[in-house]
Write an enzyme that holds these catalytic residues in place. Structure first.
Site, PDB file in Angstrom:
ATOM      1  N   LYS A  86      39.881 -61.918 -46.112  1.00  0.00           N
ATOM      2  CA  LYS A  86      38.483 -61.514 -45.902  1.00  0.00           C
ATOM      3  C   LYS A  86      38.334 -59.994 -46.012  1.00  0.00           C
ATOM      4  O   LYS A  86      37.277 -59.490 -46.381  1.00  0.00           O
ATOM      5  CB  LYS A  86      37.990 -61.993 -44.537  1.00  0.00           C
ATOM      6  CG  LYS A  86      38.005 -63.516 -44.360  1.00  0.00           C
ATOM      7  CD  LYS A  86      36.929 -64.184 -45.167  1.00  0.00           C
ATOM      8  CE  LYS A  86      36.981 -65.700 -45.079  1.00  0.00           C
ATOM      9  NZ  LYS A  86      36.080 -66.387 -45.988  1.00  0.00           N
ATOM     10  N   GLU A 108      27.763 -63.602 -41.415  1.00  0.00           N
ATOM     11  CA  GLU A 108      28.000 -64.885 -40.769  1.00  0.00           C
ATOM     12  C   GLU A 108      29.506 -65.053 -40.645  1.00  0.00           C
ATOM     13  O   GLU A 108      30.260 -64.464 -41.421  1.00  0.00           O
ATOM     14  CB  GLU A 108      27.425 -66.017 -41.633  1.00  0.00           C
ATOM     15  CG  GLU A 108      28.348 -66.513 -42.753  1.00  0.00           C
ATOM     16  CD  GLU A 108      28.654 -65.481 -43.831  1.00  0.00           C
ATOM     17  OE1 GLU A 108      27.877 -64.519 -43.978  1.00  0.00           O
ATOM     18  OE2 GLU A 108      29.692 -65.623 -44.520  1.00  0.00           O
ATOM     19  N   SER A 377      46.169 -67.516 -47.203  1.00  0.00           N
ATOM     20  CA  SER A 377      44.932 -66.731 -47.081  1.00  0.00           C
ATOM     21  C   SER A 377      44.866 -65.958 -45.764  1.00  0.00           C
ATOM     22  O   SER A 377      44.163 -64.953 -45.674  1.00  0.00           O
ATOM     23  CB  SER A 377      43.717 -67.647 -47.213  1.00  0.00           C
ATOM     24  OG  SER A 377      43.802 -68.724 -46.291  1.00  0.00           O
TER      25      SER A 377
HETATM   26  C1  LIG Z   1      42.323 -67.586 -43.193  1.00  0.00           C
HETATM   27  C2  LIG Z   1      41.182 -68.216 -43.925  1.00  0.00           C
HETATM   28  N1  LIG Z   1      41.424 -68.878 -45.067  1.00  0.00           N
HETATM   29  C3  LIG Z   1      40.427 -69.482 -45.762  1.00  0.00           C
HETATM   30  C4  LIG Z   1      39.121 -69.452 -45.310  1.00  0.00           C
HETATM   31  C5  LIG Z   1      38.082 -70.171 -46.104  1.00  0.00           C
HETATM   32  O1  LIG Z   1      37.249 -69.312 -46.838  1.00  0.00           O
HETATM   33  P1  LIG Z   1      37.340 -69.181 -48.398  1.00  0.00           P
HETATM   34  O2  LIG Z   1      37.336 -70.561 -48.970  1.00  0.00           O
HETATM   35  O3  LIG Z   1      36.132 -68.399 -48.769  1.00  0.00           O
HETATM   36  O4  LIG Z   1      38.611 -68.465 -48.751  1.00  0.00           O
HETATM   37  C6  LIG Z   1      38.803 -68.764 -44.108  1.00  0.00           C
HETATM   38  C7  LIG Z   1      37.426 -68.697 -43.618  1.00  0.00           C
HETATM   39  O5  LIG Z   1      37.124 -68.246 -42.544  1.00  0.00           O
HETATM   40  C8  LIG Z   1      39.867 -68.131 -43.404  1.00  0.00           C
HETATM   41  O6  LIG Z   1      39.658 -67.468 -42.261  1.00  0.00           O
END
Ligand SMILES: Cc1ncc(COP(=O)(O)O)c(C=O)c1O
Length: 409
Positions: A86, A108, A377
């Site tokens: 993020k 949000e 992520s």
């Molecule tokens: C660690 C993490 N991975 C994935 C996501 C999912 O979001 P996105 O599909 O936009 O990567 C989030 C959303 O809060 C997250 O905190």
């Protein structure tokens, strides 16, 4: 994408008249920034000095051996400042806000990671900051609420609807309509009205650019597959965009299978073919909705994945057959998390563990000369309450009881 911000049949900008000027301004500022090579250089530089970029690509020898298939590599977005991908998006939008002369940011958040990242960015750039968060997510992700507040942001719990991410987005738009002159809405994923999907994808594209260079250095060839979890789709599109032109690299998006695709308690819009075309929250995509077009409640053990819509870019790539979709259940995710922690000492976020869970099911189909990349992520610290609860950890429960006694609960 065509001129109006459509990706095939998906996308667009369905916004109230009152926001037209704000969107015109945002489109113009983003187009000017993109055309200015110094902007991208400044962004990469900021991420290098503030957020640990380039994040490493980590080989997982123990998992690769145990699963008996391709070599598993993990792209370490968990090592970003604040613990998730993020950070890439918010710092980029922060730089854009500076160019636009805005002084207040709203956002949000679901899992809280985007909220913490935005609050961090606001502190760094000196912006006032308000974060909208579903009341249910406020309960589930208390540590992130604590950090947002300590970073100087105001956190507003949203009590409408299912009290999760989609309700927080609606509330953020309501705020924006009344405070357009000084406020930027820092949307957290590749969804929403144009130009948000393109803009968030542009900043998250850094993941894919780095990952492609790194796997070529590590293996001398491209990976067979790239796996990423899909909430709105920003980490998935971010890493996949680096490989879109490499037709031999298979791209797999993993959605929240929750309690199972037949349970009605999941957030698999594409994998389960449950999503239906609709327009909401300013754009057209596949939403989980009932026959009357009412948005359904979603469920996932991972707060960041239980969103009713999905990126218009990914909906288009799925329709074109370029990205394959799958789902992992809550149970599979917890097992994958346990296995990853014990085999490699990595602690993925519950969201990221969806990508791990599905990759583990498939890597055996490939040979050890091949490789796969899993996008990690985020890191799992924020999930400690959920994970400890799910594992039924007795010493953790004793610790919580003890703490409760201290607070007179
Ligand atoms: C660690 C993490 N991975 C994935 C996501 C999912 O979001 P996105 O599909 O936009 O990567 C989030 C959303 O809060 C997250 O905190």
């Amino acid at each position: 994408m065509n001129r109006q911000g459509y990706y095939g049949r998906w996308g667009g900008a369905f916004i109230p008249e009152v926001l037209h000027e704000t969107f015109r301004e945002l489109n113009a500022a983003f187009a000017a920034a993109k055309a200015d090579p110094a902007f991208w250089t400044g962004y990469v530089d900021l991420m290098a000095t503030y957020s640990c970029r380039p994040t490493p690509l980590t080989h997982c020898p123990n998992l690769s051996r145990a699963l008996g298939g391709a070599q598993i590599y993990v792209k370490r977005e968990d090592l970003n400042h604040t613990g998730a991908h993020k950070a890439n998006n918010v710092m980029g939008q922060g730089l854009l806000m500076q160019r636009m002369g805005k002084t207040r940011v709203i956002a949000e958040t679901g899992a809280g990671q985007h909220g913490v990242a935005t609050a961090t960015m606001a502190a760094r750039f000196g912006f006032a900051c308000t974060i909208y968060m579903g009341a249910e997510d406020v309960r589930r992700q208390r540590p992130n609420v604590f950090w947002m507040e300590k970073l100087g942001a105001q956190v507003v719990p949203v009590t409408d609807g299912s009290q999760t991410l989609k309700d927080a987005i609606n509330e953020a738009f309501r705020d924006w309509v009344t405070n357009m002159s000084d406020t930027h809405y820092c949307l957290g994923t590749v969804c929403g009205p144009h130009p948000f999907p393109e803009m968030v994808g542009y900043f998250q594209g850094l993941i894919g650019q780095e990952a492609r260079r790194q796997i070529l250095t590590a293996c001398g060839r491209l990976p067979a597959r790239v796996y990423a979890c899909v909430g709105g789709g920003s980490n998935a599109y971010g890493i996949m965009s680096g490989f879109l032109d490499d037709s031999r690299v298979e791209l797999i998006g993993v959605e929240a299978g929750g309690l199972g695709l037949d349970s009605g308690r999941h957030a698999a819009r594409i994998a389960g073919r449950h999503g239906q075309a609709g327009v909401a929250q300013g754009y057209r995509t596949l939403f989980l909705q009932d026959e009357d077009g009412q948005m359904q409640d979603t469920h996932s053990v991972a707060a960041g994945l239980d969103y009713i819509g999905v990126s218009p870019i990914l909906a288009d790539l799925a329709e074109a057959g370029r990205v394959r979709f799958a789902a992992a259940t809550d149970q599979e995710v917890l097992l994958a998390l346990d296995r990853t922690m014990k085999a490699e000492g990595l602690i993925p976020a519950l969201e990221s563990a969806h990508a791990f869970a599905h990759a583990f099911k498939e890597v055996g189909e490939l040979s050890p000369e091949e490789s796969v990349i899993i996008n990690m992520s985020g890191r799992g610290d924020k999930d400690i309450f959920t994970i400890a609860h799910a594992f039924g950890d007795p010493s953790w429960q004793a610790f919580i009881r003890e703490r409760g006694r201290e607070y007179g609960a």
